[in-house]
Scaffold this motif. Structure first.
Motif, PDB file in Angstrom:
ATOM      1  N   THR A 154      -4.535   8.144  -4.281  1.00 35.48           N
ATOM      2  CA  THR A 154      -4.506   6.734  -3.892  1.00 35.48           C
ATOM      3  C   THR A 154      -3.565   5.944  -4.775  1.00 35.48           C
ATOM      4  N   VAL A 155      -3.619   6.193  -6.071  1.00 32.92           N
ATOM      5  CA  VAL A 155      -2.721   5.511  -7.009  1.00 32.92           C
ATOM      6  C   VAL A 155      -1.261   5.821  -6.692  1.00 32.92           C
ATOM      7  N   ALA A 156      -0.999   7.059  -6.234  1.00 35.69           N
ATOM      8  CA  ALA A 156       0.377   7.460  -5.907  1.00 35.69           C
ATOM      9  C   ALA A 156       0.873   6.862  -4.596  1.00 35.69           C
ATOM     10  N   GLY A 157      -0.017   6.199  -3.852  1.00 35.15           N
ATOM     11  CA  GLY A 157       0.408   5.522  -2.631  1.00 35.15           C
ATOM     12  C   GLY A 157      -0.023   6.171  -1.345  1.00 35.15           C
ATOM     13  N   PHE A 158      -0.794   7.246  -1.409  1.00 30.47           N
ATOM     14  CA  PHE A 158      -1.212   7.936  -0.192  1.00 30.47           C
ATOM     15  C   PHE A 158      -2.370   7.209   0.482  1.00 30.47           C
TER      16      PHE A 158
END
Length: 259
Positions: free
Chosen positions: A232-236
């Protein structure tokens, strides 16, 4: 242990055909085929002895013994676990990347299932790529192998439809894992999938004895984290995880269609 006994154990463990190939191969010449100039091995990798082998994955012994070690550490059946990952691939992808491909076990399955796709396997160890290419040749499969860092790959943005990662993140510190996930987001086309098969973090928190047995230097810090949060932090988006087998988890995510 005398040399004859060692040879018999290796023959039993890896098979006579692979042992003969291993003994006859000029490894220095073979790894030179796959080495990419300028690729530097990060300290977190070269400073550790994975599975108790000096030099980690950067030697021939690690390459030839990786498959039986992984099979032993992947109950109930390694092939079944890898196929659970493949079952989550949606549509008919044209470009697939297997990050940290090791000896190519998942990479080969991907090519067998998606014959129309260009399938690429990337790994930091040229020794592993030698073994992966041998397996691909034995199977009659055309796969592109690339030596390089999963955190800093050579491809342009939005290049792949699907990225798979099998049994990699428990062998990296969390900061490196986050860098790989960010790079994966960059490499995926809008709407592209990332599929991750690895040890269940929840299960591994209670399996310190197994971590010690298999000599995994980063598994405890991996187990303490949360892969779905990292994605989630990586943008997924649409991040989901489910337990598979006895001690593993399958985690999926998607890059949004809006980029």
């Amino acid at each position: 242990m005398n040399n004859w006994l060692l040879q018999q154990l290796l023959r039993l463990w890896i098979g006579s055909d692979r042992l003969a190939w291993f003994q006859q191969l000029d490894w220095e010449q073979a790894i030179a085929t796959w080495q990419t100039p300028g690729v530097a091995c990060p300290e977190y990798h070269w400073s550790q002895d994975f599975h108790g082998i000096a030099g980690g994955y950067h030697n021939a012994i690690a390459a030839i013994t990786y498959d039986p070690v992984t099979k032993l550490a992947s109950p109930p059946h390694e092939g079944w676990l890898r196929r659970q990952l493949l079952s989550q691939v949606q549509g008919q992808p044209q470009a697939i990347l297997d990050l940290g491909c090791g000896t190519g076990s998942t990479t080969l399955l991907l090519k067998q299932q998606f014959l129309q796709a260009t399938v690429t396997g990337l790994d930091l160890s040229p020794h592993m790529l030698v073994m992966a290419d041998y397996k691909a040749q034995q199977a009659g499969l055309a796969i592109a192998w690339q030596h390089g860092l999963a955190e800093q790959s050579p491809w342009a943005s939005e290049h792949f439809d699907v990225i798979t990662v099998s049994f990699l993140f428990h062998e990296m510190p969390p900061a490196a894992t986050q860098a790989v996930l960010q790079e994966s987001w960059r490499l995926l086309k809008p709407g592209g999938q990332i599929l991750i098969l690895d040890g269940s973090q929840r299960a591994l928190r209670h399996l310190g004895w197994a971590i010690d047995l298999f000599r995994e230097p980063y598994s405890r810090v991996y187990a303490a984290g949360c892969l779905t949060d990292w994605l989630t932090v990586a943008g997924f988006e649409a991040v989901q995880a489910r337990h598979v087998g006895l001690i593993h988890a399958l985690t999926v995510g998607r890059r949004s269609l809006s980029g």
